[in-house]
Design a protein around this motif. Structure first.
Motif, PDB file in Angstrom:
ATOM      1  N   ILE A  40      32.901  61.114 113.529  1.00  0.00           N
ATOM      2  CA  ILE A  40      32.986  62.414 112.868  1.00  0.00           C
ATOM      3  C   ILE A  40      34.131  63.232 113.455  1.00  0.00           C
ATOM      4  CG2 ILE A  40      31.794  64.618 112.564  1.00  0.00           C
ATOM      5  CD1 ILE A  40      29.177  63.007 112.290  1.00  0.00           C
ATOM      6  N   GLU A  41      34.302  63.181 114.784  1.00  0.00           N
ATOM      7  CA  GLU A  41      35.394  63.922 115.412  1.00  0.00           C
ATOM      8  C   GLU A  41      36.752  63.379 114.976  1.00  0.00           C
ATOM      9  OE1 GLU A  41      35.792  65.796 119.744  1.00  0.00           O
ATOM     10  OE2 GLU A  41      36.135  63.624 119.785  1.00  0.00           O
ATOM     11  N   GLU A  42      36.872  62.058 114.881  1.00  0.00           N
ATOM     12  CA  GLU A  42      38.136  61.454 114.446  1.00  0.00           C
ATOM     13  C   GLU A  42      38.458  61.830 113.003  1.00  0.00           C
ATOM     14  OE1 GLU A  42      41.653  59.505 114.856  1.00  0.00           O
ATOM     15  OE2 GLU A  42      40.191  59.766 116.464  1.00  0.00           O
ATOM     16  N   LEU A  43      37.420  61.841 112.160  1.00  0.00           N
ATOM     17  CA  LEU A  43      37.612  62.209 110.754  1.00  0.00           C
ATOM     18  C   LEU A  43      38.099  63.640 110.607  1.00  0.00           C
ATOM     19  CD1 LEU A  43      34.495  60.682 108.933  1.00  0.00           C
ATOM     20  CD2 LEU A  43      36.884  60.157 108.438  1.00  0.00           C
ATOM     21  N   THR A  44      37.566  64.528 111.440  1.00  0.00           N
ATOM     22  CA  THR A  44      37.849  65.955 111.259  1.00  0.00           C
ATOM     23  C   THR A  44      39.034  66.452 112.065  1.00  0.00           C
ATOM     24  OG1 THR A  44      36.189  66.470 112.960  1.00  0.00           O
ATOM     25  CG2 THR A  44      35.463  66.505 110.671  1.00  0.00           C
TER      26      THR A  44
END
Length: 455
Positions: free
Chosen positions: A426-430
């Motif tokens: 999720i952190e990489e996506l955002t």
């Protein structure tokens, strides 16, 4: 083209192919050094190459003074909170911790009571697998290796998702909660089918009980009589808390980051992370520890004799004992030097259960191996690197005390670590928003093209 088959000539053919490959595909250590290649994405002093930023977790094991690594007490923090404080806080309040850690890793703050109860409810509500999934994807295609089945089942869940490709935060949040909840179910089904198909033992499938936390649900699924003590569930929960996350640089989490950066779906991403964790240089190390300790227990006549145990360790380091690899599995870590906080916490908890379970003598041998390994390592290798026991050294013994079969040592690691994987995805996506693409220097040998009949 020459046909490969299952007859004896195949082994000869494969050997010839391998010999042909080796003749033309050598890269020496000197070449790596000449071009200053960061093998394994490691700097010359063993520190990791900086590849990204994260809020999720920090792993500390050394200090840098005047350009040199200085060994330091290991620290592990989830979203800035020391893992020791998380463990002691949950224990002081008599709560299980894994669900709290899932919330903390994904959202960045400790949950209040309403949020904690909500996470517990969400995981319970999503624990069941889709209708016919166990029959079609697990029972009909058993695997000897539960990790293999975990990866295949995660990939198969793509087909049961109405919107698997949507990369929005909302969709990935839904998918993450679902996967975290379902991993224990996949593991339990896969193990039972493996028992029935390959081990010729009885298979038992128990329904989940309302109110059970994740650790309790796992023990409920694995015990034939569904019985377990509160202390046993707390110890398994502790293992899950300690395994839930370990920074962005470990191999499986970096795999998660790399695949996410490519824009692929969550099922492909987590399936690849499971495959990474399966490797013996990563999560599969606990199996190697177990086998090494079995060798030591058979070889050493007096488990309390320091001299005899030290000689056995020296033999192992010389590549003449154990699996002849020259490695003492479970000792040493890429980051930790003086101590691995996970191993320290796990060993302290294990001591309390060892007496009850009849493992006091065995635990004593493990502690002696931990004590003597650094000196043996220095004596045989001449390497002054400071090493300590890592979490894999004790986790297998703890699982053994809980009656958990070796088939599930690494799968339980995956069932726990998926919390961190999803947080990093999720952190990489955002925040990442750029495909990871490191460089490889080509070492071509100039040669001209030669017609087939002239070669």
């Amino acid at each position: 083209m020459e046909r490969l088959n299952n007859e004896s000539p195949q082994s000869t053919t494969i050997q010839e192919l391998c010999e042909e490959y080796r003749k033309n595909n050598t890269i020496t250590r000197a070449q790596y050094e000449k071009y200053d290649v960061k093998r394994g994405l490691r700097n010359a002093d063993g520190t990791g190459v900086m590849a990204g930023l994260t809020h999720v977790c920090n792993v500390h094991g050394y200090l840098i003074a005047d350009g040199d690594k200085v060994p330091d007490t290991g620290r592990l923090t989830y979203r800035g909170i020391n893992i020791e404080d998380i463990v002691s806080g949950c224990q002081a309040e008599g709560r299980f911790g894994f669900e709290e850690v899932v919330w903390l890793l994904i959202f960045g703050k400790l949950p209040n009571r309403r949020q904690f109860n909500r996470m517990c409810g969400l995981l319970y509500d999503n624990r069941e697998l889709p209708e016919y999934f166990p029959e079609d994807m697990i029972l009909k295609a058993p695997s000897k290796n539960v990790m293999n089945k975990l990866a295949r089942s995660v990939l198969a869940l793509y087909s049961y998702d109405d919107d698997p490709e949507d990369s929005s935060l909302e969709n990935n949040m839904r998918q993450s909660i679902s996967l975290i909840a379902r991993m224990p179910s996949i593991m339990s089904y896969s193990y039972q089918v493996k028992r029935r198909h390959f081990d010729r033992q009885s298979m038992f499938l128990h329904p989940y009980q309302p109110g059970h936390c994740t650790a309790e649900a796992i023990l409920n699924a694995l015990r034939p009589d569904q019985k377990f003590t509160r202390e046993e569930a707390e110890l398994l929960d502790l293992c899950m808390v300690l395994h839930a996350e370990h920074g962005g640089g470990n191999n499986s989490t970096f795999t998660t980051r790399v695949l996410t950066s490519a824009g692929t779906d969550i099922y492909s991403t987590i399936g690849a992370a499971v495959g990474s964790l399966k490797g013996f240089r990563h999560g599969g190390a606990n199996h190697r520890v177990r086998r090494m300790m079995e060798y030591i227990m058979k070889t050493v006549t007096d488990w309390t004799d320091e001299e005899e145990v030290a000689k056995c360790l020296e033999t192992i380091l010389q590549g003449q004992g154990g699996d002849d690899s020259g490695l003492i599995y479970g000792m040493g870590h890429a980051i930790y030097t003086l101590s691995d906080p996970r191993a320290v916490i796990l060993k302290a908890k294990a001591r309390k259960l060892a007496e009850q379970k009849g493992f006091k003598q065995k635990l004593g041998l493990y502690e002696l191996v931990e004590k003597l390994s650094p000196a043996a390592f220095l004596k045989i290798t001449g390497n002054e690197k400071v090493i300590c026991a890592n979490v894999d050294f004790y986790s297998g013994l703890v699982y053994e005390m809980l009656g958990i079969p070796e088939d599930l040592f690494t799968p339980l690691f995956a069932v726990s670590r998926i919390a961190g994987w999803c947080a990093h995805r999720i952190e990489e996506l955002t925040t990442g928003k750029r495909i990871m693409r490191p460089a490889y220097r080509a070492l071509p040998v100039r040669q001209g093209y030669v017609p087939l009949d002239e070669r």
